[in-house]
Write a protein that holds these residues in place. Structure first.
Motif, short mmCIF file in Angstrom:
data_model
loop_
_atom_site.label_atom_id
_atom_site.label_comp_id
_atom_site.label_asym_id
_atom_site.label_seq_id
_atom_site.Cartn_x
_atom_site.Cartn_y
_atom_site.Cartn_z
N GLY A 81 0.64 -1.20 -0.29
CA GLY A 81 -0.11 0.47 0.24
C GLY A 81 0.72 1.20 0.26
N ARG A 82 2.05 1.42 0.51
CA ARG A 82 2.93 2.16 0.06
C ARG A 82 3.58 2.87 -1.83
N SER A 83 3.43 3.94 -1.58
CA SER A 83 3.94 4.42 -3.59
C SER A 83 4.74 5.89 -3.00
N PHE A 84 3.95 6.21 -3.94
CA PHE A 84 5.33 7.62 -4.51
C PHE A 84 5.55 7.69 -5.99
N HIS A 85 4.56 8.64 -6.06
CA HIS A 85 4.55 9.48 -7.40
C HIS A 85 4.64 10.86 -7.00
N THR A 86 5.11 11.29 -8.53
CA THR A 86 5.32 12.91 -8.40
C THR A 86 5.50 13.00 -9.96
N TYR A 87 4.71 13.92 -10.46
CA TYR A 87 5.98 15.04 -11.82
C TYR A 87 6.52 15.61 -12.51
N VAL A 88 7.32 15.50 -13.03
CA VAL A 88 8.49 16.84 -12.79
C VAL A 88 8.81 17.41 -13.36
N ASN A 89 9.27 18.80 -13.71
CA ASN A 89 8.95 19.88 -14.66
C ASN A 89 9.99 20.00 -15.68
N PRO A 90 10.34 18.61 -16.37
CA PRO A 90 11.14 18.47 -17.49
C PRO A 90 12.81 19.65 -18.26
N GLU A 91 11.73 20.79 -17.53
CA GLU A 91 12.34 22.17 -18.09
C GLU A 91 12.77 21.88 -19.73
N ARG A 92 12.19 21.37 -20.58
CA ARG A 92 11.87 21.85 -21.89
C ARG A 92 10.94 21.23 -22.27
N ASP A 93 10.62 21.64 -23.38
CA ASP A 93 8.93 21.10 -23.62
C ASP A 93 8.82 19.56 -23.92
N VAL A 94 7.45 19.50 -24.18
CA VAL A 94 7.20 17.72 -24.47
C VAL A 94 6.87 17.44 -25.73
N PRO A 95 7.48 17.03 -26.33
CA PRO A 95 7.19 16.67 -27.98
C PRO A 95 6.00 15.81 -28.33
N GLU A 96 5.36 16.53 -29.15
CA GLU A 96 3.72 15.70 -29.37
C GLU A 96 3.73 14.69 -28.92
N GLY A 97 4.66 13.62 -29.24
CA GLY A 97 4.56 12.56 -29.69
C GLY A 97 3.82 11.81 -28.35
N ALA A 98 5.12 11.93 -27.83
CA ALA A 98 5.56 12.42 -26.43
C ALA A 98 4.16 12.39 -25.74
N PHE A 99 3.44 14.13 -25.47
CA PHE A 99 2.53 13.99 -25.02
C PHE A 99 0.81 12.84 -25.34
N ARG A 100 1.05 12.66 -26.75
CA ARG A 100 -0.01 11.45 -27.02
C ARG A 100 0.41 10.37 -26.09
N VAL A 101 1.64 9.74 -26.03
CA VAL A 101 1.02 8.36 -24.89
C VAL A 101 0.57 9.35 -23.44
N HIS A 102 1.41 9.95 -22.73
CA HIS A 102 0.96 10.11 -21.40
C HIS A 102 0.40 11.47 -21.21
N GLY A 103 0.28 11.87 -22.17
CA GLY A 103 -0.97 13.08 -21.61
C GLY A 103 -0.21 14.56 -20.40
#
Length: 242
Positions: free
Chosen positions: A36-58
């Motif tokens: 039941g223990r978990s870890f989760h975080t979003y991360v600022n990549p300090e760059r643009d997210v390509p459209e192809g990657a955005f289509r995968v993970h949103g």
């Protein structure tokens, strides 16, 4: 045994081409069971997210703009603390997740992970040669619900939870990791201690109906007689009740 199932979402496949992590998710297993223990975080990549990657993970550039950077205390250092010396589990982890993560750790002046890694993609290909071995295919094989993933797409924490379920099935099912000897008893005895059985605070009610009890008494009296064991037990109970 402590294990960490983890997954990354990134802006692309190669760190050396300038791609960066945008999400980290992980779940803890102890003795093969999800704690039941978990870890989760979003991360600022300090760059643009390509459209192809955005289509995968949103995860868009705009969404990630106010998230902590990789080296922030709540991201990479916190994840390293969460992992500790546990064995790592990742799908395609040997070829992608762990090398990518370590490359970014080193680039940001943080220690890379030297933990033992179990790659479920390799395990699945060995166990089911010639069969599809993607996470979706393995979930389908083991009957693991992927409705949320189909609706919302990839997510590092969701994929970690799905992979944990897949790993448990790959290694023998939910009972495989149970260790009945490891829990301490209530007096604080250590590993391997035998638990003492505790009496119930109140006896369970009898499941015998009045009709069944009457039929049994009639059978004892008519067929077995007053010297039978059943008759003697009934007499003892009657005296005790008095």
């Amino acid at each position: 045994m402590r294990q960490i199932v983890f997954d990354l979402e990134t802006t692309g496949f190669r760190f050396e081409e300038g791609h960066r992590i945008v999400e980290i998710g992980a779940v803890e297993l102890v003795h093969g069971a999800v704690t039941g223990r978990s870890f989760h975080t979003y991360v600022n990549p300090e760059r643009d997210v390509p459209e192809g990657a955005f289509r995968v993970h949103g995860l868009s550039t705009e969404f990630l703009a106010d998230k902590p950077a990789f080296a922030a205390p709540s991201v990479a250092p916190a994840f390293l603390d969460f992992v500790g010396d546990a064995q790592l589990i990742a799908h395609n982890g040997a070829a992608f997740d762990l090398p990518f993560l370590n490359a970014q750790l080193e680039a940001y002046g943080l220690r890379p992970l030297a933990n033992d890694l179990l790659d479920t993609l390799i395990v699945a290909r060995r166990k089911f040669p010639g069969a599809p071995a993607s996470l979706d295919a393995l979930c389908a094989r083991f009957g693991i619900d992927t409705t949320v993933r189909a609706r919302d797409g990839h997510g590092a924490l969701l994929d970690s939870k799905l992979l944990a379920a897949v790993y448990i099935e790959l290694t023998g099912g939910p009972q495989a990791g149970l260790d009945f000897g490891r829990a301490a008893d209530e007096d604080g005895a250590g590993h391997g201690a035998r638990r003492r059985a505790r009496p119930r605070p109140a006896p369970l009610p009898s499941l015998v109906t009045p009709e069944e009890a009457a039929a049994h008494a009639a059978f004892v009296e008519a067929e077995l007689g007053p010297d039978s064991l059943w008759a003697r037990l009934a007499a003892v109970k009657s005296q005790a009740a008095e």
